[in-house]
Every structure is written in C-alpha cells, then in structure tokens.
Design an enzyme around this catalytic site. Structure first.
Site, short mmCIF file in Angstrom:
data_model
loop_
_atom_site.label_atom_id
_atom_site.label_comp_id
_atom_site.label_asym_id
_atom_site.label_seq_id
_atom_site.Cartn_x
_atom_site.Cartn_y
_atom_site.Cartn_z
N ASP A 1 -2.14 2.18 -4.58
CA ASP A 1 -3.41 2.69 -4.08
C ASP A 1 -4.64 1.29 -3.94
O ASP A 1 -4.35 0.64 -4.78
CB ASP A 1 -4.06 3.98 -4.46
CG ASP A 1 -3.08 4.96 -4.07
OD1 ASP A 1 -2.62 5.10 -3.29
OD2 ASP A 1 -3.14 5.76 -4.94
N HIS B 1 0.80 -1.25 -0.18
CA HIS B 1 0.15 0.08 0.08
C HIS B 1 0.98 1.31 -0.07
O HIS B 1 0.18 2.40 -0.28
CB HIS B 1 -0.98 -0.08 1.36
CG HIS B 1 -2.22 0.55 0.93
ND1 HIS B 1 -2.55 1.63 -0.03
CD2 HIS B 1 -3.56 0.38 1.26
CE1 HIS B 1 -3.67 1.89 -0.03
NE2 HIS B 1 -4.31 1.27 0.80
#
Length: 452
Positions: free
Chosen positions: A428, A424
């Site tokens: 995204d 992450h």
C-alpha cells in the site's frame, strides 16, 4: 618393446571389436593399430552444465583452435546463457582435433561441441598456440630489424617527433614562406595570375560540395542482442506488464554518513582491507526498515498471475551491478544478519565477480529486494523497475550540495534523492512512504541503526 607392441595391438583389437560390434580374432597389424588408436583415442567435449530452467545457450567464443594443445581443465571456449557465461574446459589433455560448432551457434544440454585427441603428446615449448604467436612476433621483430638496420638509436630520438608542438613549429615557417613565394610570381606575371586564380576560386566550392557528404556520416550499426540482453529486455517488459508499479520519492541529508565514512574509512581499510562506501549504510537501513514494513520484502506467487502473498523474516539483498554485457543483480544472503563491514565486503566480492563475468547462477538466484545505485554514474533522479517476483526496488542517486532550511536558516547540505518503486498489488502507499521515511531517518542518524 615386444610386449609393449603386443599390448598396443591387443588394445587396438579390442577397440575395433567394440566399435564394429563383431568379434575380431585376426591379428591386427602395427599400422592398423596406429590408425585405430589415433582414431579412437579421443574425447568428445560436451556443453557445460546449464543452470536450472535453462535449456540452451550460445557458443560465444573459441579460446583454442584446432591443432593447439590443451591441458586438462584448461578453458577452451565460453558459452553464453540467459543469466551467466559458463566456461568450457577440457576434460583431458591433448590436441584440439575438431570444433563441432561455430561461434554464435545455439547449443543444447549434453551436446558435443569439440573433439580432443588424447593420444597426442604435449609439445616441448608448450601449446601450439603460443608457438604461432612467437613466430609472428619473431617475424615482426625481424621485419623491424630489416627496415631499420642502422638506425637502432633513432627510435629514442624519434619519440618526441610526434609532439604536436614540434610539428606546429615546423609547419609555422612553411605557412609563412608561401606568402613571399606567392608574391614572387605576381611580380613576374602580374596580370595572368589573377586570371588563373578566378577559376580556382570557382572550383573550390565544387570541392567543398563534394567533401561535405563524406564529412557527415549516416552509417548504421546493427548489433544482434546477446542472450543476456535479450533476457534483460524480456524481464523488464514483463515487470512493466505484470506489476502495478508506482514510485514514491524522498530526499535525505547525507551529512552524518559522509562524516562517519570520512572519519573511519582509512582506519577500516588498514585494519580489514574493506573500502567502506555508501551502499552498506543503505543496505543496513533497508533491512532494519523491513522489520516494520515486511511487505517491502515480500512477493506475489501462486497460480496464474499470482494469488498468494509471501512474507519473509530474512532478506536476500540483490545489488544491481553494471557489466559490459548488461545489468546483473548478484544476491547477498541473509543481509539482515550482517554488519556494515560484512555487507560492504560482500558487495565488493560480488561486484568484482560480476564485472569479470565469473558469477555463478547461485550468486543471482532468489533475491527478495533490490538496491540500484545510479548515482555512481551521475544520475540525479530516476524511477527504477521492479525485479520480479520481488515487490520493491530502491533507487539511489548522486549526492549534491543543495540549500536546505534548518532551524530557520538556509544552509548547504549534501543531499540525495531516493526513489522507491513498489508493486501496488501487495504494498500500500502508506507502507511504501513509511518504509522510505524510515530509511531516510536511519541514514540521517546512522547510530539509530545500531540501537534497533
């Protein structure tokens, strides 16, 4: 013969001068020449070249023992490193004179591990090792002949004897015979028998009590991790500690791919020798989806914990392969430029090399994205771990028929769950979900991959 002997002694004289550091002018006797030649006509075997960034390994196994003759370039041992198993080959032919390290010892770069006597002549019947084996087998055959000198025809008749059915037939009458035999003593002495049977009944529980612990073992086997397993453990834990791992899921209808594979697999196998599977379809789907979501194929690099995002216009696809020593991930270079058949052929080749322990360090270096197929072992659902420094890994699972609503009707479909674990820090959530949705669309409509 005289000139040969003089030349031999001259060579021994030179050897002695070189070894001692002094000039030897006195004549060297024939016996001294033989001693010097036998001593110095040898080759020291060093550790094989290690991959970059690896400084040590473990001598896993000796394939040849002292006294055995080895040919040039013959494998005599294997060395285990963090990434691959490297063979140790003989640089010259001769007799293995000495092993300088033991199995399980740690060895470093350019370390001497064995000595070969290159002055030894090859035996007539081949290496010394096979001769010993031949002697053992000959002794075993002789022992068999002595044990059964006149029953050479019996082994053919004895083959069906271990049959459980035959044993049960023989044991069945014997199990019924004790009943009348047991009754006969009761008629001869009806009263004493019950008295004797009572203590027997009391002793049986004692026998069963002592037998219970032996029937339930509580042993433990402690096995030291090999280098590859240690390295795998370190990298997996490093991935969990460094990456901001998150997994998103989806499922895809495999009907189109299953039908396409069923229709053409025999024809493709006959014409090309390639056995088409499902991995090539997912590989192609991923490389196509990466064109729209390049972060999936990127990495985080730079100083410290990483301060640079790297994007690529190529995909070096890592394919997870299970081996007896652990999971390895050989790499298909420029998978984005390959056809389905080329990808499938590369997967088969790398998989065979991995299971045989023949992968080179180049085969596993610098992958950019990983696909792991736990479905071949029956996995229905799972969350794969990122293969650092990559930013994503796709997990495939077993194909199962499940009820699916299509056009308002519940119908059975071959379905597969997909799991995408991503870092992450670079990817995204929107990008991860979109990538997995694109893969799903390509698999459910394979023709679409040919149009992109």
């Amino acid at each position: 013969m005289t000139s040969y002997g003089n030349g031999f002694r001259m060579m021994a004289k030179c050897l002695l001068s070189l070894r001692s550091g002094y000039s030897v002018t006195a004549p060297v006797s024939k016996s001294m020449a033989n001693v010097l030649w036998a001593r110095y006509a040898s080759t020291r075997i060093k550790t094989p070249p290690f991959p970059e960034s690896i400084t040590e390994g473990t001598l896993a196994q000796w394939l040849k023992q002292p006294g055995e003759y080895v040919n040039k370039d013959e494998e005599i041992a294997s060395v285990e490193t963090d990434k691959i198993d490297a063979p140790v080959t003989a640089p010259d032919a001769g007799v293995l004179k000495e092993q300088l390290v033991k199995e399980g010892d740690t060895i470093t770069i350019d370390q001497d591990i064995a000595v070969i006597d290159t002055s030894a002549a090859p035996p007539e019947g081949g290496s010394a090792g096979p001769k010993k084996d031949e002697v053992k087998t000959a002794d075993a055959d002789a022992a068999k002949d002595l044990s059964t000198p006149q029953d050479s025809s019996k082994p053919i008749e004895e083959k069906p004897m271990p049959d459980l059915g035959a044993e049960q037939k023989e044991s069945a009458p014997s199990s019924t015979k004790p009943a009348p035999d047991a009754k006969e003593p009761e008629f001869s002495s009806p009263k004493p028998k019950p008295a004797k049977s009572e203590p027997v009944k009391q002793s049986k529980p004692k026998a069963t009590e002592t037998a219970r612990p032996s029937s339930f073992s509580r042993n433990e086997d402690r096995v030291k991790m090999n280098r590859m397993r240690l390295r795998i453990a370190e990298r997996l834990k490093e991935s969990q500690n460094r990456a901001a791992s998150l997994t998103t899921f989806n499922e895809c209808d495999m009907s189109a791919v299953v039908a396409l594979r069923k229709k053409y697999k025999d024809e493709i196998l006959k014409e090309t020798g390639v056995k088409i599977g499902f991995m090539s379809f997912f590989s192609k789907a991923c490389t196509q989806a990466m064109k729209q979501i390049p972060a999936i194929n990127g990495s985080i690099e730079g100083e410290g914990k990483g301060d640079t995002l790297v994007y690529r216009d190529f995909c070096d696809l890592s394919i997870a392969v299970a081996t007896p020593k652990g999971l390895v991930t050989p790499v298909i270079r420029n998978a984005e430029s390959m056809s389905l058949l080329e990808i499938e052929s590369a997967i088969a080749t790398l998989g065979s090399k991995a299971r045989a322990g023949k992968l080179a360090i180049e085969d596993m270096a610098s992958g950019t994205f990983t696909i792991s197929n736990g479905g071949i072992f029956g996995s229905l659902y799972g969350t794969p771990i990122i293969n650092l420094p990559q930013t994503a890994v796709l997990g495939l699972h077993a194909i199962k028929e499940r009820p699916v609503v299509i056009n308002g009707q519940v119908v059975p479909r071959p379905m597969m769950y997909l799991a995408l674990t991503y870092d992450h820090r670079m990817v995204d959530g929107r990008e991860a979900v979109t990538f997995l949705r694109l893969v799903k669309e390509y698999i459910e409509d394979p023709a679409k991959m040919l149009l992109v």
